[in-house]
Design a protein around this motif. Structure first.
Motif, PDB file in Angstrom:
ATOM      1  N   GLY A   1     -49.783 -47.665  33.724  1.00  0.00           N
ATOM      2  CA  GLY A   1     -49.538 -47.690  35.417  1.00  0.00           C
ATOM      3  C   GLY A   1     -49.963 -46.305  35.974  1.00  0.00           C
ATOM      4  O   GLY A   1     -50.299 -46.963  37.106  1.00  0.00           O
TER       5      GLY A   1
ATOM      6  N   GLN B   1     -47.084 -45.062  38.643  1.00  0.00           N
ATOM      7  CA  GLN B   1     -46.525 -46.194  39.359  1.00  0.00           C
ATOM      8  C   GLN B   1     -45.175 -45.435  39.511  1.00  0.00           C
ATOM      9  O   GLN B   1     -43.728 -45.790  39.218  1.00  0.00           O
ATOM     10  CB  GLN B   1     -46.134 -46.304  37.490  1.00  0.00           C
ATOM     11  CG  GLN B   1     -45.908 -44.846  36.495  1.00  0.00           C
ATOM     12  CD  GLN B   1     -45.705 -45.007  35.207  1.00  0.00           C
ATOM     13  OE1 GLN B   1     -44.739 -45.891  34.559  1.00  0.00           O
ATOM     14  NE2 GLN B   1     -47.419 -45.186  34.469  1.00  0.00           N
TER      15      GLN B   1
ATOM     16  N   SER C   1     -46.948 -57.937  30.358  1.00  0.00           N
ATOM     17  CA  SER C   1     -48.013 -58.568  31.012  1.00  0.00           C
ATOM     18  C   SER C   1     -48.013 -59.869  32.143  1.00  0.00           C
ATOM     19  O   SER C   1     -48.733 -60.145  33.509  1.00  0.00           O
ATOM     20  CB  SER C   1     -48.886 -58.353  30.666  1.00  0.00           C
ATOM     21  OG  SER C   1     -49.719 -59.329  29.580  1.00  0.00           O
TER      22      SER C   1
ATOM     23  N   SER D   1     -46.210 -56.293  36.785  1.00  0.00           N
ATOM     24  CA  SER D   1     -47.541 -55.455  37.494  1.00  0.00           C
ATOM     25  C   SER D   1     -47.878 -54.188  36.250  1.00  0.00           C
ATOM     26  O   SER D   1     -46.548 -54.210  35.899  1.00  0.00           O
ATOM     27  CB  SER D   1     -47.410 -54.904  38.459  1.00  0.00           C
ATOM     28  OG  SER D   1     -46.619 -53.676  38.899  1.00  0.00           O
TER      29      SER D   1
ATOM     30  N   GLN E   1     -47.968 -51.495  36.679  1.00  0.00           N
ATOM     31  CA  GLN E   1     -47.251 -50.121  37.821  1.00  0.00           C
ATOM     32  C   GLN E   1     -45.918 -50.041  36.849  1.00  0.00           C
ATOM     33  O   GLN E   1     -44.981 -49.252  36.534  1.00  0.00           O
ATOM     34  CB  GLN E   1     -47.506 -50.218  39.034  1.00  0.00           C
ATOM     35  CG  GLN E   1     -48.457 -49.200  39.391  1.00  0.00           C
ATOM     36  CD  GLN E   1     -49.489 -50.564  39.262  1.00  0.00           C
ATOM     37  OE1 GLN E   1     -48.879 -51.717  39.348  1.00  0.00           O
ATOM     38  NE2 GLN E   1     -50.943 -50.202  39.432  1.00  0.00           N
ATOM     39  N   THR E   2     -45.245 -51.318  37.381  1.00  0.00           N
ATOM     40  CA  THR E   2     -43.880 -51.949  36.145  1.00  0.00           C
ATOM     41  C   THR E   2     -44.323 -51.542  35.333  1.00  0.00           C
ATOM     42  O   THR E   2     -42.943 -51.244  34.380  1.00  0.00           O
ATOM     43  CB  THR E   2     -43.005 -52.939  37.258  1.00  0.00           C
ATOM     44  OG1 THR E   2     -43.521 -53.636  38.228  1.00  0.00           O
ATOM     45  CG2 THR E   2     -42.246 -53.261  36.268  1.00  0.00           C
TER      46      THR E   2
END
Length: 333
Positions: free
Chosen positions: A26, A30, A286, A290, A292-293
């Motif tokens: 991330g 993130q 995935s 996302s 980052q999440t």
């Protein structure tokens, strides 16, 4: 009772990997999502994990009461947290049953009796997996979400296979013990330990008989407390994803994924299944989240299911095992 230097090294590597993997996935961006995590969400996550800890302590009290021993709720909480710390800090969670046995000997339980009680905890956990996981697998299979059939199939194989192995060990313990005894007799340095193995086996089976004689009300309570221990831990990731992801991932998918990660993590050399668990989580998440999440949810999930156990459990572990060690030394004088 102490950790080997190799365990401390593995623990350091484990913590490093559990931080490095989400950061690699991330990146630093993130952490911009942290503004979504209000104090309300933090409080909810903390309460969820406290419910899990309390249920585990009550489960220990119920099992000890069935064996004619008494332990207060506070003391039971300290014992279970110390054992959870040892499980999270050692490869394959091998430190968990050893710590339970070591601490429970203070309650005048033999080592074999303590291990018999620990085995009932394991059996209760297996029953949890054997009842809820197949139902979740069936529901997930019909949802036809990405990776759903793969997770359902792998988890079903692991749960069914593990249950069959455990049943076989209990059903055929006599030939297994005889075979182990014969092999030990061939090595001179192990021959003298055969009596100890036999004594432990007798104590172990006696404990199982006592616990098997529990009333249906006690057995129902044991199962409900086991649910109270595991379901909050599995619900926690759902709350994390809703809080920082602002998206809906099927509950059965998250439930099954955690079951798979929990079982698979026991096979990884590093404590907490570091590296493998984190990479598998990112792969299976995935299709829904996302990068980052994924990274931030992985860090938060680890905070409440790994780092918190280490941070809160370390001083308790040192305190409780230190007390037990002093008691054992004083008895030998």
């Amino acid at each position: 009772m102490h950790f080997k230097r190799s365990h401390l090294l593995l623990l350091t590597v484990s913590i490093t990997l559990t931080l490095a993997v989400p950061l690699f996935i991330g990146g630093l961006s993130q952490f911009r999502l942290l503004n979504r995590l209000s104090w309300m969400w933090v409080t909810a996550l903390t309460l969820i994990i406290l419910v899990s800890w309390a249920s585990n302590a009550l489960r220990l009290r119920l099992l000890l009461k069935a064996m004619g021993q008494q332990i207060g709720f506070g003391e039971g909480t300290l014992v279970t947290i110390a054992a959870e710390f040892a499980g999270n800090a050692t490869p394959g969670a091998v430190g968990l049953p050893v710590t339970y046995a070591f601490l429970l000997r203070k309650l005048r339980l033999s080592f074999g009796g303590a291990m018999g009680m620990v085995s009932m905890i394991v059996l209760a956990d297996v029953l949890y997996y054997a009842t809820l996981m197949p139902l979740a697998a069936i529901a997930l299979f019909f949802e036809r979400t990405p990776n759903s059939s793969r997770i359902a199939a792998v988890t079903a194989v692991v749960v069914i296979g593990g249950s069959l192995v455990l049943w076989a060990l209990v059903r055929y313990h006599r030939p297994v013990c005889r075979s182990i005894g014969r092999q030990m007799g061939r090595a001179q340095w192990l021959a003298s330990r055969r009596y100890r193995l036999a004594r432990m086996t007798v104590d172990y089976l006696q404990a199982l008989r006592i616990l098997r004689s529990m009333s249906w009300l006690q057995k129902t309570g044991l199962y409900l407390l086991t649910l109270g221990y595991w379901v909050p831990r599995y619900t926690l990731l759902v709350v994390v994803i809703v809080a920082v992801g602002k998206t809906a991932v099927p509950f059965t998918y998250i439930f099954m994924l955690q079951g798979l990660l929990n079982l698979g993590g026991q096979l990884i050399v590093l404590p907490g299944g570091a590296g493998g668990v984190d990479v598998a989580y990112s792969v299976f998440m995935s299709p829904y989240l996302s990068p980052q999440t994924i990274g931030l949810s992985l860090i938060l999930w680890r905070i409440y299911t790994y780092y918190l156990y280490l941070a809160a459990g370390a001083p308790i572990f040192l305190l409780k095992t230190g007390e037990a060690a002093r008691d054992l030394l004083s008895k030998r004088r």
